[in-house]
Scaffold this motif. Structure first.
Motif, PDB file in Angstrom:
ATOM      1  N   ALA A   1     -61.281  68.390  12.771  1.00 18.76           N
ATOM      2  CA  ALA A   1     -60.035  67.805  12.261  1.00 18.76           C
ATOM      3  C   ALA A   1     -59.175  68.855  11.579  1.00 18.76           C
ATOM      4  N   TYR A   2     -59.812  69.808  10.918  1.00 21.09           N
ATOM      5  CA  TYR A   2     -59.050  70.886  10.288  1.00 21.09           C
ATOM      6  C   TYR A   2     -58.419  71.790  11.350  1.00 21.09           C
ATOM      7  N   ARG A   3     -59.198  72.140  12.380  1.00 20.72           N
ATOM      8  CA  ARG A   3     -58.682  73.032  13.419  1.00 20.72           C
ATOM      9  C   ARG A   3     -57.561  72.373  14.224  1.00 20.72           C
ATOM     10  N   LEU A   4     -57.698  71.096  14.494  1.00 21.48           N
ATOM     11  CA  LEU A   4     -56.715  70.412  15.328  1.00 21.48           C
ATOM     12  C   LEU A   4     -55.483  69.947  14.559  1.00 21.48           C
ATOM     13  N   PHE A   5     -55.710  69.445  13.335  1.00 19.64           N
ATOM     14  CA  PHE A   5     -54.628  68.774  12.615  1.00 19.64           C
ATOM     15  C   PHE A   5     -54.363  69.338  11.217  1.00 19.64           C
TER      16      PHE A   5
ATOM     17  N   SER B   1     -52.293  67.101   3.559  1.00 20.44           N
ATOM     18  CA  SER B   1     -52.782  67.607   4.840  1.00 20.44           C
ATOM     19  C   SER B   1     -52.717  66.541   5.926  1.00 20.44           C
ATOM     20  N   LEU B   2     -52.039  65.417   5.649  1.00 19.82           N
ATOM     21  CA  LEU B   2     -52.027  64.292   6.575  1.00 19.82           C
ATOM     22  C   LEU B   2     -50.814  64.269   7.509  1.00 19.82           C
TER      23      LEU B   2
ATOM     24  N   ILE C   1     -50.329  61.721  10.686  1.00 22.31           N
ATOM     25  CA  ILE C   1     -49.331  60.642  10.636  1.00 22.31           C
ATOM     26  C   ILE C   1     -48.407  60.716  11.850  1.00 22.31           C
ATOM     27  N   ALA C   2     -48.104  61.936  12.283  1.00 23.19           N
ATOM     28  CA  ALA C   2     -47.203  62.119  13.424  1.00 23.19           C
ATOM     29  C   ALA C   2     -47.909  61.992  14.768  1.00 23.19           C
TER      30      ALA C   2
END
Length: 256
Positions: A139-143, A152-153, A157-158
């Motif tokens: 999740a960190y690497r992708l988003f 960090s959201l 959200i998008a």
């Protein structure tokens, strides 16, 4: 019987990858078909060798399955390279059935399973999926997601489709967070202290895909899949010298 297709890598030790996917499909009472993306020489201690298959052959496997079977859902796992990701993305664009993406980047034993230049392609593929199921590292690497940090959201959200971020710990509970736009739902179950977690990500995504194929809603499918994984960890066979595999049979919805 519903047919679910897994597009993923092969795990020679049988705990993760397509082997785990097919065991999960069997546990949920659906028929599993597969398109193999990479062959691996691996065990619970790590991945010793990765042998990617040509993207054209991955496409040929997919064509063979879909030409014969009425596929009800697709689970996607280890893709490894940009050419394979783009091949799978071209297939996914044609679908109107559930697609669950487990964005495999690193194995439980710490082995890198995604080429460095493939991350952006994997991120684009996730936009097409019905659900993406990253762990905290993925999740960190992708988003750019960091647990507990609201700033960090933005990317989540998008994101145009739901994302289920796994492996949060809340007291004595295992918690997974489902984000879709500004909506969030938390799914919890018992936290089982265990090192036998090899293949849990593969199996979790496969369980969700199988449940979706059976006609359950996304949220109900996550509940069923999380219960399945919890029981499979609880009754793991304790084999191997590293993070061991789970017990798919024990986690089966019909298991006693």
């Amino acid at each position: 019987m519903k047919v679910v297709l897994t597009i993923a890598g092969s795990d020679s030790s049988g705990g993760a990858g397509i082997q785990a996917d097919l065991k999960t499909f069997e546990a949920f009472g659906v028929f599993g078909a597969s398109a193999i993306t990479v062959l691996t020489a691996q065990n619970t201690l790590g991945v010793q060798k990765i042998h990617p298959l040509p993207a054209s052959f991955v496409a040929e496997q997919i064509r063979s399955v879909t030409a014969d079977f009425d596929v009800a859902a697709v689970k996607i796992g280890m893709l490894h390279s940009t050419p394979i990701i783009e091949t799978v993305a071209a297939f996914v664009e044609t679908l109107d059935i559930p697609v669950v993406l487990d964005p495999v980047c690193v194995s439980k034993a710490g082995s890198n399973l995604l080429e460095d230049d493939a991350l952006s392609s994997l991120r684009e593929l996730s936009r097409m999926a019905t659900l993406t199921t990253p762990n905290l590292h993925e999740a960190y690497r992708l988003f750019g997601y960091l647990s507990g940090e609201s700033d960090s959201l933005d990317a989540l959200i998008a994101h145009p489709s739901p994302v289920l971020i796994k492996n949060h710990v809340v007291g004595n509970l295992s918690a997974d967070l489902l984000y879709f736009g500004r909506s969030k739902r938390i799914f919890t179950d018992d936290l089982i202290p265990s090192t036998d977690l090899h293949g849990t990500g593969c199996s979790y995504a496969s369980a969700i895909a199988a449940s979706l194929a059976l006609g359950n809603s996304l949220e109900e499918s996550i509940v069923r899949a999380k219960r399945f994984i919890t029981e499979a960890i609880r009754r793991a066979p304790h084999i191997g010298h590293g993070p061991g595999p789970i017990n798919h049979k024990a986690g089966a919805p019909h298991a006693s």
